[in-house]
Motif scaffolding. Structure first.
Motif, PDB file in Angstrom:
ATOM      1  N   GLY A  45       0.683  -1.204  -0.123  1.00 27.93           N
ATOM      2  CA  GLY A  45       0.031  -0.081  -0.076  1.00 27.93           C
ATOM      3  C   GLY A  45       0.769   1.111  -0.015  1.00 27.93           C
ATOM      4  N   PHE A  46       2.074   1.085  -0.114  1.00 30.71           N
ATOM      5  CA  PHE A  46       3.133   2.231  -0.302  1.00 30.71           C
ATOM      6  C   PHE A  46       3.275   2.853  -1.695  1.00 30.71           C
ATOM      7  N   ARG A  47       3.501   4.064  -1.769  1.00 33.25           N
ATOM      8  CA  ARG A  47       3.817   4.506  -3.358  1.00 33.25           C
ATOM      9  C   ARG A  47       5.109   4.347  -3.597  1.00 33.25           C
ATOM     10  N   ARG A  48       5.969   4.526  -2.440  1.00 32.09           N
ATOM     11  CA  ARG A  48       7.558   4.610  -2.403  1.00 32.09           C
ATOM     12  C   ARG A  48       7.950   4.447  -0.827  1.00 32.09           C
ATOM     13  N   ILE A  49       9.384   4.552  -0.641  1.00 33.06           N
ATOM     14  CA  ILE A  49       9.981   4.594   0.509  1.00 33.06           C
ATOM     15  C   ILE A  49      10.968   6.004   0.467  1.00 33.06           C
ATOM     16  N   ARG A  50      10.623   7.224   1.187  1.00 36.31           N
ATOM     17  CA  ARG A  50      11.286   8.135   1.184  1.00 36.31           C
ATOM     18  C   ARG A  50      12.247   8.337   2.547  1.00 36.31           C
ATOM     19  N   SER A  51      11.925   7.601   3.629  1.00 37.87           N
ATOM     20  CA  SER A  51      13.048   7.736   4.918  1.00 37.87           C
ATOM     21  C   SER A  51      12.851   6.214   5.568  1.00 37.87           C
ATOM     22  N   VAL A  52      14.152   6.067   6.050  1.00 37.85           N
ATOM     23  CA  VAL A  52      14.345   4.788   6.758  1.00 37.85           C
ATOM     24  C   VAL A  52      14.705   4.953   8.061  1.00 37.85           C
ATOM     25  N   LYS A  53      14.625   4.115   8.968  1.00 32.54           N
ATOM     26  CA  LYS A  53      15.335   4.156  10.146  1.00 32.54           C
ATOM     27  C   LYS A  53      15.803   2.307  10.437  1.00 32.54           C
ATOM     28  N   VAL A  54      17.046   2.206  10.398  1.00 33.10           N
ATOM     29  CA  VAL A  54      17.525   0.941  10.615  1.00 33.10           C
ATOM     30  C   VAL A  54      17.978   0.542  12.053  1.00 33.10           C
ATOM     31  N   GLU A  55      17.216  -0.206  12.572  1.00 31.10           N
ATOM     32  CA  GLU A  55      17.269  -0.675  14.038  1.00 31.10           C
ATOM     33  C   GLU A  55      18.520  -1.578  14.295  1.00 31.10           C
ATOM     34  N   ASN A  56      18.325  -2.915  13.619  1.00 30.16           N
ATOM     35  CA  ASN A  56      19.288  -3.978  13.737  1.00 30.16           C
ATOM     36  C   ASN A  56      19.577  -4.472  12.368  1.00 30.16           C
TER      37      ASN A  56
ATOM     38  N   ASN B 268      26.665  11.065  -2.818  1.00 28.26           N
ATOM     39  CA  ASN B 268      26.970  12.078  -3.736  1.00 28.26           C
ATOM     40  C   ASN B 268      27.335  11.468  -5.322  1.00 28.26           C
ATOM     41  N   THR B 269      26.644  10.514  -5.495  1.00 25.49           N
ATOM     42  CA  THR B 269      26.856   9.871  -6.738  1.00 25.49           C
ATOM     43  C   THR B 269      26.256  10.542  -7.970  1.00 25.49           C
ATOM     44  N   GLY B 270      26.772  10.235  -9.239  1.00 29.23           N
ATOM     45  CA  GLY B 270      26.090  10.901 -10.255  1.00 29.23           C
ATOM     46  C   GLY B 270      24.651  10.365 -10.655  1.00 29.23           C
ATOM     47  N   TYR B 271      24.535   9.192 -10.201  1.00 30.30           N
ATOM     48  CA  TYR B 271      23.012   8.366 -10.338  1.00 30.30           C
ATOM     49  C   TYR B 271      22.442   8.692  -9.022  1.00 30.30           C
ATOM     50  N   ARG B 272      21.076   9.281  -9.172  1.00 28.42           N
ATOM     51  CA  ARG B 272      20.530   9.794  -8.020  1.00 28.42           C
ATOM     52  C   ARG B 272      19.073   9.216  -8.411  1.00 28.42           C
ATOM     53  N   THR B 273      18.588   8.470  -7.116  1.00 28.27           N
ATOM     54  CA  THR B 273      17.273   8.107  -7.186  1.00 28.27           C
ATOM     55  C   THR B 273      16.659   8.605  -5.720  1.00 28.27           C
ATOM     56  N   GLU B 274      15.394   8.927  -5.663  1.00 27.32           N
ATOM     57  CA  GLU B 274      14.772   9.576  -4.529  1.00 27.32           C
ATOM     58  C   GLU B 274      13.954   8.667  -3.948  1.00 27.32           C
ATOM     59  N   HIS B 275      14.023   7.386  -4.160  1.00 28.46           N
ATOM     60  CA  HIS B 275      13.141   6.426  -3.433  1.00 28.46           C
ATOM     61  C   HIS B 275      13.696   5.020  -3.686  1.00 28.46           C
ATOM     62  N   MET B 276      12.992   4.136  -2.967  1.00 30.05           N
ATOM     63  CA  MET B 276      13.418   2.736  -2.649  1.00 30.05           C
ATOM     64  C   MET B 276      11.993   1.946  -2.804  1.00 30.05           C
ATOM     65  N   LEU B 277      11.931   0.916  -3.625  1.00 24.86           N
ATOM     66  CA  LEU B 277      10.797  -0.050  -3.695  1.00 24.86           C
ATOM     67  C   LEU B 277      10.991  -1.182  -3.242  1.00 24.86           C
ATOM     68  N   SER B 278      12.177  -1.674  -2.924  1.00 22.96           N
ATOM     69  CA  SER B 278      12.319  -2.849  -2.451  1.00 22.96           C
ATOM     70  C   SER B 278      13.497  -3.013  -1.270  1.00 22.96           C
ATOM     71  N   PHE B 279      13.569  -4.060  -0.559  1.00 23.97           N
ATOM     72  CA  PHE B 279      14.638  -4.098   0.361  1.00 23.97           C
ATOM     73  C   PHE B 279      14.693  -5.317   0.874  1.00 23.97           C
ATOM     74  N   ARG B 280      15.785  -5.849   1.651  1.00 20.20           N
ATOM     75  CA  ARG B 280      15.918  -7.072   2.112  1.00 20.20           C
ATOM     76  C   ARG B 280      17.259  -7.161   2.998  1.00 20.20           C
ATOM     77  N   PRO B 281      17.189  -8.006   4.030  1.00 22.95           N
ATOM     78  CA  PRO B 281      18.392  -7.964   5.266  1.00 22.95           C
ATOM     79  C   PRO B 281      19.859  -8.559   4.607  1.00 22.95           C
ATOM     80  N   VAL B 282      20.711  -7.960   4.987  1.00 24.37           N
ATOM     81  CA  VAL B 282      22.024  -8.999   4.592  1.00 24.37           C
ATOM     82  C   VAL B 282      22.177 -10.084   5.886  1.00 24.37           C
ATOM     83  N   LYS B 283      22.242 -11.246   5.068  1.00 24.24           N
ATOM     84  CA  LYS B 283      22.426 -12.362   5.899  1.00 24.24           C
ATOM     85  C   LYS B 283      23.827 -13.100   5.601  1.00 24.24           C
TER      86      LYS B 283
END
Length: 105
Positions: free
Chosen positions: A41-52, A84-99
């Motif tokens: 139900g989200f359009r995009r992700i614009r801010s994130v807080k990583v707890e663990n 500060n990369t030349g390639y910029r994106t203003e949102h995220m649409l998927s994510f996963r933990p690093v295992k």
């Protein structure tokens, strides 16, 4: 070395995402991967807080496009994770933990 109890493993990853910058708008907490935030139900992700745990965010659904490493901390705007990369994106649409596997020494 013994296996970790299931509860300890489940608590290893935690991230909260918001639809708008500066931790505003719709929010949701995750403990596992999300292949497409729009299915929640989200359009995009614009801010994130990583707890663990470390996470990888992706520009597009299904873990596609530009990748962003997210370590413990606050990411109030897209500049905080894209740098500060030349390639910029203003949102995220998927994510996963690093295992990673615990390898005995």
């Amino acid at each position: 070395m013994t296996n970790q109890p299931m509860m300890e493993t489940m608590g290893q990853w935690r991230v909260t995402v918001w639809e708008e910058e500066n931790f505003q708008g719709k929010r949701c907490e995750f403990h596992m991967e999300c292949p497409n935030i729009m299915e929640r139900g989200f359009r995009r992700i614009r801010s994130v807080k990583v707890e663990n745990g470390p996470w990888v965010g992706y520009e597009y659904p299904e873990f596609q496009g530009q990748q962003f490493i997210l370590e413990k901390g606050d990411y109030p705007r897209w500049e905080a994770w894209s740098g500060n990369t030349g390639y910029r994106t203003e949102h995220m649409l998927s994510f996963r933990p690093v295992k990673s596997a615990n390898v005995p020494m």
